[in-house]
Enzyme design. Structure first.
Site, short mmCIF file in Angstrom:
data_model
loop_
_atom_site.label_atom_id
_atom_site.label_comp_id
_atom_site.label_asym_id
_atom_site.label_seq_id
_atom_site.Cartn_x
_atom_site.Cartn_y
_atom_site.Cartn_z
N SER A 1 -1.91 -2.23 -19.45
CA SER A 1 -1.99 -3.50 -18.93
C SER A 1 -2.73 -3.43 -17.51
O SER A 1 -2.64 -2.61 -16.85
CB SER A 1 -0.80 -4.31 -18.72
OG SER A 1 0.23 -3.52 -17.84
N CYS B 1 -2.58 4.68 -12.23
CA CYS B 1 -2.30 3.18 -11.87
C CYS B 1 -0.93 2.71 -12.35
O CYS B 1 -0.45 1.88 -11.97
CB CYS B 1 -3.31 2.57 -12.92
SG CYS B 1 -5.06 2.50 -12.30
N SER C 1 -1.33 0.82 -1.89
CA SER C 1 -1.05 -0.58 -1.99
C SER C 1 -1.26 -0.94 -0.52
O SER C 1 -0.80 -0.39 0.44
CB SER C 1 0.11 -1.08 -2.46
OG SER C 1 0.58 -2.50 -2.39
N TYR D 1 9.24 0.11 -2.72
CA TYR D 1 7.92 0.10 -3.10
C TYR D 1 6.84 0.31 -1.89
O TYR D 1 6.02 1.22 -2.10
CB TYR D 1 7.36 -1.42 -3.65
CG TYR D 1 6.18 -1.55 -4.00
CD1 TYR D 1 5.73 -1.00 -5.59
CD2 TYR D 1 5.04 -2.32 -3.33
CE1 TYR D 1 4.45 -1.30 -5.85
CE2 TYR D 1 3.94 -2.25 -4.04
CZ TYR D 1 3.57 -2.11 -5.04
OH TYR D 1 2.13 -2.09 -5.55
N LYS E 1 4.38 3.79 -1.73
CA LYS E 1 2.92 3.58 -1.84
C LYS E 1 2.41 4.24 -0.53
O LYS E 1 1.19 4.73 -0.13
CB LYS E 1 2.43 2.16 -1.80
CG LYS E 1 2.80 1.45 -3.22
CD LYS E 1 2.09 2.54 -4.06
CE LYS E 1 2.17 1.71 -5.58
NZ LYS E 1 1.44 2.00 -6.47
#
Length: 248
Positions: free
Chosen positions: A15, A83, A145, A158, A162
Site C-alpha cells: 500500500s 518503506c 519523515s 515515531y 525516524k
C-alpha cells in the site's frame, strides 16, 4: 544506476508509498519484489509482473529468508527501498497512564531496526554484484519523515525511530562506499496513505494549512518519482532529502 533489468526490493509494498514505488520502478524496467507482512494483501495489490513475499522486517530471520528467495529467483539485488513503517501514536503521559513500553519497542523494531535489517542483508547481496562502469553495485533508499525533526503530539516513538533513520544514513553510506553502494534517505511530510488516513481530521488539516504550495497532501507517485531519481542520479549519496512542501 540505470533501472532497466535491475532487481529491486521494496518493503511496505502492499500500500501507499511502497506500492507506488514498486509500480514506478517496474515501469522503469526493473524486476521488482515487494515485501510486506500479509501475503494476501501483497497478491491483491501487486500486479504487472511484480513479485510479492511476506516478510516481517522487524525479524532478522524473516528478512534473511525474503532476501534469499529474491536471490534464488533473480540471482541479484541492485536496489533496496525501505518503506515499511508504523505510527504507534501515544502521548508520553495520557490520563495518568504512561506511554506503553511494548508500543515503543514495536515502533522502533519496525521503523528503525527493521530498516537496518533490510539494509544489512540487501547490502551483503549487493557486494556480490558486478559493478557498473562507474563502480556502482547498489543503491539503498530509506524512508525517514519530517516528524524526525518536527514531530507532532503523540509521535515520540515515531519521531525517534525516524530520527534514527536519518542518523544512521551517513555512517552506513561511509561503511558501504568501498563496495560501490550508495545510501540515501527521504523525509516525506504528510502524504496520502494509510497512515494519514488514520490521523484525526483536525490534525491533518492543521498540517496541510501550514504548507506552502501546493497546499495539499503529497501523492505517493511523487514520492516514488523521487525514489527513481535517486536511483538514477549517481551523485546523490549519504544525505536525507526532504519532500514535504515547506512543512514547518
Amino acid at each position: 544506476m540505470k533501472l532497466n533489468n535491475k532487481v529491486a526490493i521494496v518493503t511496505g509494498a502492499a500500500s501507499g508509498l511502497g506500492l507506488a514505488t514498486c509500480q514506478a520502478l517496474a515501469a522503469a524496467g526493473a524486476q521488482v519484489v515487494g515485501f510486506d507482512l500479509d501475503q494476501a494483501r501483497l497478491d491483491s495489490a501487486l500486479g504487472g509482473g511484480i513479485f510479492g513475499i511476506a516478510v516481517d522486517v522487524s525479524s532478522e530471520e524473516s528478512v534473511k529468508a525474503g532476501i534469499d528467495k529474491v536471490l534464488e529467483r533473480y540471482d541479484a539485488i541492485h536496489v533496496a527501498v525501505n518503506c515499511a513503517g508504523i505510527l504507534g501514536p501515544s502521548k508520553t503521559i495520557s490520563k495518568g497512564q504512561l506511554f506503553p513500553s511494548d508500543l515503543w519497542q514495536r515502533v522502533l523494531a519496525v521503523n528503525l531496526t527493521g530498516t537496518f535489517n533490510v539494509i544489512r542483508h540487501a547490502a551483503l547481496a549487493m557486494t556480490a554484484n558486478e559493478p557498473e562502469e562507474s563502480g556502482e553495485r547498489g543503491v539503498i533508499i530509506n524512508t525517514a519523515s519530517g516528524a524526525a525533526r518536527e514531530g507532532q503530539m503523540g509521535q515520540a516513538a515515531y519521531s525517534a525511530s525516524k530520527a534514527g533513520v536519518i542518523g544512521m544514513t551517513l555512517p552506513i553510506a561511509r561503511d558501504l562506499a568501498e563496495h560501490g553502494i550508495r545510501v540515501v534517505s527521504l523525509a516525506p511530510g504528510l502524504f496520502e496513505s494509510g497512515m494519514s488516513a488514520g490521523m484525526p481530521p483536525k490534525v491533518s488539516e492543521t498540517i496541510v494549512n501550514s504548507l506552502l504550495f501546493p497546499r495539499r497532501m503529497g501523492r505517493a507517485q511523487e514520492f516514488a518519482a523521487l525514489v527513481q531519481h535517486v536511483v538514477e542520479n549517481a551523485y546523490l549519496n549519504a544525505l536525507t532529502l526532504d519532500i514535504q512542501c515547506g512543512l514547518r
